[in-house]
Design an enzyme around this catalytic site. Sequence first.
Site, PDB file in Angstrom:
ATOM      1  N   HIS B  36      16.702   8.012  -2.650  1.00  0.00           N
ATOM      2  CA  HIS B  36      16.331   9.460  -2.822  1.00  0.00           C
ATOM      3  C   HIS B  36      17.681  10.360  -2.327  1.00  0.00           C
ATOM      4  O   HIS B  36      18.004  11.171  -3.046  1.00  0.00           O
ATOM      5  CB  HIS B  36      14.931   9.872  -2.371  1.00  0.00           C
ATOM      6  CG  HIS B  36      13.941   9.730  -2.998  1.00  0.00           C
ATOM      7  ND1 HIS B  36      13.229   8.406  -3.064  1.00  0.00           N
ATOM      8  CD2 HIS B  36      13.328  10.444  -3.749  1.00  0.00           C
ATOM      9  CE1 HIS B  36      12.168   8.641  -3.939  1.00  0.00           C
ATOM     10  NE2 HIS B  36      12.286   9.997  -4.117  1.00  0.00           N
ATOM     11  N   LYS B 101       1.836   7.292  -0.475  1.00  0.00           N
ATOM     12  CA  LYS B 101       0.820   7.519   0.207  1.00  0.00           C
ATOM     13  C   LYS B 101       0.883   8.530   1.302  1.00  0.00           C
ATOM     14  O   LYS B 101       2.007   8.841   1.556  1.00  0.00           O
ATOM     15  CB  LYS B 101       0.529   6.038   1.000  1.00  0.00           C
ATOM     16  CG  LYS B 101       1.681   5.780   2.103  1.00  0.00           C
ATOM     17  CD  LYS B 101       1.180   4.829   3.163  1.00  0.00           C
ATOM     18  CE  LYS B 101       2.272   4.346   4.042  1.00  0.00           C
ATOM     19  NZ  LYS B 101       2.026   4.456   5.425  1.00  0.00           N
TER      20      LYS B 101
HETATM   21  S1  SF4 Z   1      -0.078  -0.419   6.583  1.00  0.00           S
HETATM   22 FE1  SF4 Z   1       0.881  -0.050   8.524  1.00  0.00          FE
HETATM   23  S2  SF4 Z   1       2.984  -1.219   8.327  1.00  0.00           S
HETATM   24 FE2  SF4 Z   1       2.170  -1.165   6.348  1.00  0.00          FE
HETATM   25  S3  SF4 Z   1       2.748   0.749   5.298  1.00  0.00           S
HETATM   26 FE3  SF4 Z   1       0.917   1.358   6.202  1.00  0.00          FE
HETATM   27  S4  SF4 Z   1       1.604   2.038   8.328  1.00  0.00           S
HETATM   28 FE4  SF4 Z   1       3.375   0.741   7.291  1.00  0.00          FE
END
Ligand code: SF4
Lengths: 281, 172
Positions: B36, B101
């Site tokens: 990015h 996310k």
């Molecule tokens: S599960 Fe834990 S290690 Fe995996 S992306 Fe999410 S916060 Fe990061």
Amino acid sequence: MRTINVKEIKKAVSDLCIKANTDLRPDVFSAIKKAAGLETDKRAKKIWGVLIENAAIAKRDRLAICQDTGIACVYLEIGRDVKLTGASLERAVNDGVKLGYRRGYFRASIVDPLTRKNTGNNAPAVIKTKIVNGDKVRLTVIPKGFGCENKNQIKMFKPTAGLKDVKKFIIDAVRQAGPDACPPYVVGVGIGGTFEKAAELSKEALLKTVSGVRCKVLSPECRLEKELLKEINKLKIGPAGIGGKTTALAVNICSHPTHIAGLPVAVSIGCHAMRSATAVI
Amino acid sequence: MRKIYLPLSKETIEDLRIGDEVLLTGTIYTARDQAHKRFFELLKKNKKLPVDLKAQTIYYCGPTAARPGNAIGSCGPTTSSRMDAFTPALLKTGLKGMIGKGSRSKEVISAIKKYKAVYFLAVGGAGAYLSKKVKRARVAVFKDLGPEAVYELSVKDFPVIVGIDSTGRSIY
Ligand code: SF4
């Protein structure tokens, strides 16, 4: 005196890196299954299902549970009756990390903090050693992802601060992690000691079990854990952060006496892929 | 569940609403922090991007290495908010979809509304599960970034949820 060649430590570290990253901790897995069973929200239920399937696929296909295979934190408890031979201990641990991450096809996520250049092999590890009684070496590997590590917080409270202030700080830390750090969380809290001791304790708290009977006597710590868990689950962040009954699988506290002039409190956020593995040599 | 073929059409984007669960099939590009930053710097200098992002979808992801016989390793989403500072500029060049996310900044939300784009959520920490939805992967650009390189992924029925829709509403 028992003699252990550090080659054994290298091998154990390598194996633990693989185990921790592909085989979800049984207590975390059963806490996820339990929370899935309690869920009433339809969409959240589906996400729980994905998390359970993900853990099963990872184990079956020896795939990393999460692509962020973390920074390798390696804790060593070395019995005082052990004599270590061979190369340096630090080198053996780092070689073990390199080997494990290569064998596991894991991600090399470690960079120089200033140039951001990747070391290419996920070493060096963050190593902590403790001398204990006995003639054994106990090793724990925590592959710590940074989505959640970035959400950790620490605060130096005044000694007159009440439990209410401490609780608010901890709950706010979870609220601020919000949907970003792969909830439901395992919340590790370190209370007391010094600045760095509180931080260390909060990490150690993540190693305590998150399911089943977690404390036999109702100590003040235990009571606080229960109260906090209840409050945190009222945040309704839920799995994947889009709502649900469970925002934290557990709140675990470790404490240490502190100074009359202060009260350090640290919060380590563990994601639902809270990984660690332990072995004893 | 609704199936969507990529690249996203204007009609599809306008039709999507927060909370919709959809399955994506087609090509997506991975890009995380360093990629990015490079895109952003090129745009600042009025240079062309090494991949044409027009109408494309970016996935905030840095996968693990593929085991022999697999298309890719574990490949879940990374935290989207770290890309926030760079996102409006990319949307301006025609980027239409993002997968990641977590929450986004106000600026990103208004840029999504302005440029009529969509932000999808993939389940964080489900990288092993999501790897099964990737059929092919190859490095597109920035190979030197290792796991942070831009990969072109061919995905089939990749499950996502609409997190921010083109009207600027957010699921959080
Ligand atoms: S599960 Fe834990 S290690 Fe995996 S992306 Fe999410 S916060 Fe990061």
